[in-house]
Design a protein around this motif. Sequence first.
Motif, PDB file in Angstrom:
ATOM      1  N   UNK A  58      49.269  43.802  58.170  1.00 35.24           N
ATOM      2  CA  UNK A  58      48.584  43.388  56.951  1.00 35.24           C
ATOM      3  C   UNK A  58      48.982  41.960  56.610  1.00 35.24           C
ATOM      4  N   UNK A  59      47.987  41.154  56.346  1.00 40.34           N
ATOM      5  CA  UNK A  59      48.214  39.768  55.951  1.00 40.34           C
ATOM      6  C   UNK A  59      47.861  39.614  54.479  1.00 40.34           C
ATOM      7  N   UNK A  60      48.787  39.045  53.711  1.00 43.84           N
ATOM      8  CA  UNK A  60      48.548  38.811  52.285  1.00 43.84           C
ATOM      9  C   UNK A  60      48.685  37.322  52.017  1.00 43.84           C
ATOM     10  N   UNK A  61      47.629  36.759  51.444  1.00 40.70           N
ATOM     11  CA  UNK A  61      47.634  35.350  51.075  1.00 40.70           C
ATOM     12  C   UNK A  61      47.256  35.292  49.597  1.00 40.70           C
ATOM     13  N   UNK A  62      48.252  35.188  48.742  1.00 44.34           N
ATOM     14  CA  UNK A  62      47.991  35.184  47.309  1.00 44.34           C
ATOM     15  C   UNK A  62      47.205  33.936  46.899  1.00 44.34           C
ATOM     16  N   UNK A  63      46.359  34.089  45.889  1.00 38.77           N
ATOM     17  CA  UNK A  63      45.528  33.000  45.351  1.00 38.77           C
ATOM     18  C   UNK A  63      44.643  32.379  46.426  1.00 38.77           C
ATOM     19  N   UNK A  64      44.101  33.201  47.300  1.00 37.53           N
ATOM     20  CA  UNK A  64      43.292  32.736  48.426  1.00 37.53           C
ATOM     21  C   UNK A  64      41.879  32.353  47.981  1.00 37.53           C
ATOM     22  N   UNK A  65      41.065  31.967  48.923  1.00 32.95           N
ATOM     23  CA  UNK A  65      39.690  31.568  48.637  1.00 32.95           C
ATOM     24  C   UNK A  65      38.824  32.735  48.167  1.00 32.95           C
ATOM     25  N   UNK A  66      39.253  33.966  48.388  1.00 34.17           N
ATOM     26  CA  UNK A  66      38.483  35.132  47.928  1.00 34.17           C
ATOM     27  C   UNK A  66      38.634  35.375  46.436  1.00 34.17           C
ATOM     28  N   UNK A  67      39.641  34.756  45.810  1.00 36.05           N
ATOM     29  CA  UNK A  67      39.845  34.914  44.370  1.00 36.05           C
ATOM     30  C   UNK A  67      38.683  34.280  43.616  1.00 36.05           C
ATOM     31  N   UNK A  68      38.312  34.885  42.506  1.00 38.61           N
ATOM     32  CA  UNK A  68      37.173  34.399  41.735  1.00 38.61           C
ATOM     33  C   UNK A  68      37.399  32.984  41.226  1.00 38.61           C
ATOM     34  N   UNK A  69      38.645  32.654  40.826  1.00 46.15           N
ATOM     35  CA  UNK A  69      38.921  31.308  40.326  1.00 46.15           C
ATOM     36  C   UNK A  69      38.775  30.254  41.418  1.00 46.15           C
ATOM     37  N   UNK A  70      38.829  30.674  42.656  1.00 48.35           N
ATOM     38  CA  UNK A  70      38.657  29.751  43.782  1.00 48.35           C
ATOM     39  C   UNK A  70      37.246  29.808  44.364  1.00 48.35           C
ATOM     40  N   UNK A  71      36.326  30.435  43.637  1.00 45.84           N
ATOM     41  CA  UNK A  71      34.939  30.496  44.089  1.00 45.84           C
ATOM     42  C   UNK A  71      34.599  31.702  44.939  1.00 45.84           C
ATOM     43  N   UNK A  72      35.514  32.658  45.028  1.00 42.66           N
ATOM     44  CA  UNK A  72      35.255  33.861  45.821  1.00 42.66           C
ATOM     45  C   UNK A  72      34.130  34.695  45.230  1.00 42.66           C
ATOM     46  N   UNK A  73      33.407  35.359  46.083  1.00 44.46           N
ATOM     47  CA  UNK A  73      32.288  36.239  45.695  1.00 44.46           C
ATOM     48  C   UNK A  73      32.840  37.659  45.665  1.00 44.46           C
ATOM     49  N   UNK A  74      33.343  38.082  44.502  1.00 46.38           N
ATOM     50  CA  UNK A  74      34.160  39.286  44.403  1.00 46.38           C
ATOM     51  C   UNK A  74      33.409  40.595  44.595  1.00 46.38           C
ATOM     52  N   UNK A  75      32.107  40.628  44.361  1.00 48.92           N
ATOM     53  CA  UNK A  75      31.374  41.881  44.549  1.00 48.92           C
ATOM     54  C   UNK A  75      30.860  42.042  45.974  1.00 48.92           C
TER      55      UNK A  75
END
Length: 192
Positions: A58-75
């Motif tokens: 498992x790879x965990x990258x906190x505050x990654x590009x998938x986060x909503x504040x970084x423009x991630x498309x969460x749905x």
Amino acid sequence: MAVNSQVAPATATRSKLGWSMLSVTRIALGFYFLWAFLDKLLGLGLQTCRSVLEDGTVSIERFCDSAWINGGHVTEGYLVYGGNASSPFHDFFVNLGSQRWTDVIFMLGLLGVGLALMLGIGTKVGAWSAAAMLLFMYMTQMWPTTNPILDEHLIYAFAAIGIVYVELSHQSFGLGKWWRSLELVKKNAWLV
């Protein structure tokens, strides 16, 4: 006339512990939604920003590009790739998941439900909103693989509504008594 001393009075079933546990369960359900909001907003690595590599680690990258504040498309991840392809609603949700406006509604829903249930204010609206969101999540996963009908989404939906309606007048923890004393809420019972 003999009185049966083994029969407890009806009020004994309304224990302080029982009311407190209803409040704790309401708060826990609220935290379930609020945590999902925070994880998707910031990418805390518990669902968002977590991936399984080819070797199974498992790879965990906190505050990654998938986060909503970084423009991630969460749905998108859940609706487009996470649903059950056998669900009769699969195509509908894949279509929704490809549209960015669903992020705003979903995130506002998570935040609103989380705060309402945790704080004990607007709990009727919060419970029904939670049930609607959970029903939609259930529809993406139809039919459950571990039970032919029920899964945790439906159980949480039932619990949210049941707890809120039973607990409304006996809220042990929360701001509900203060909230219900406001004139706006007294005039608009749906805000309870």
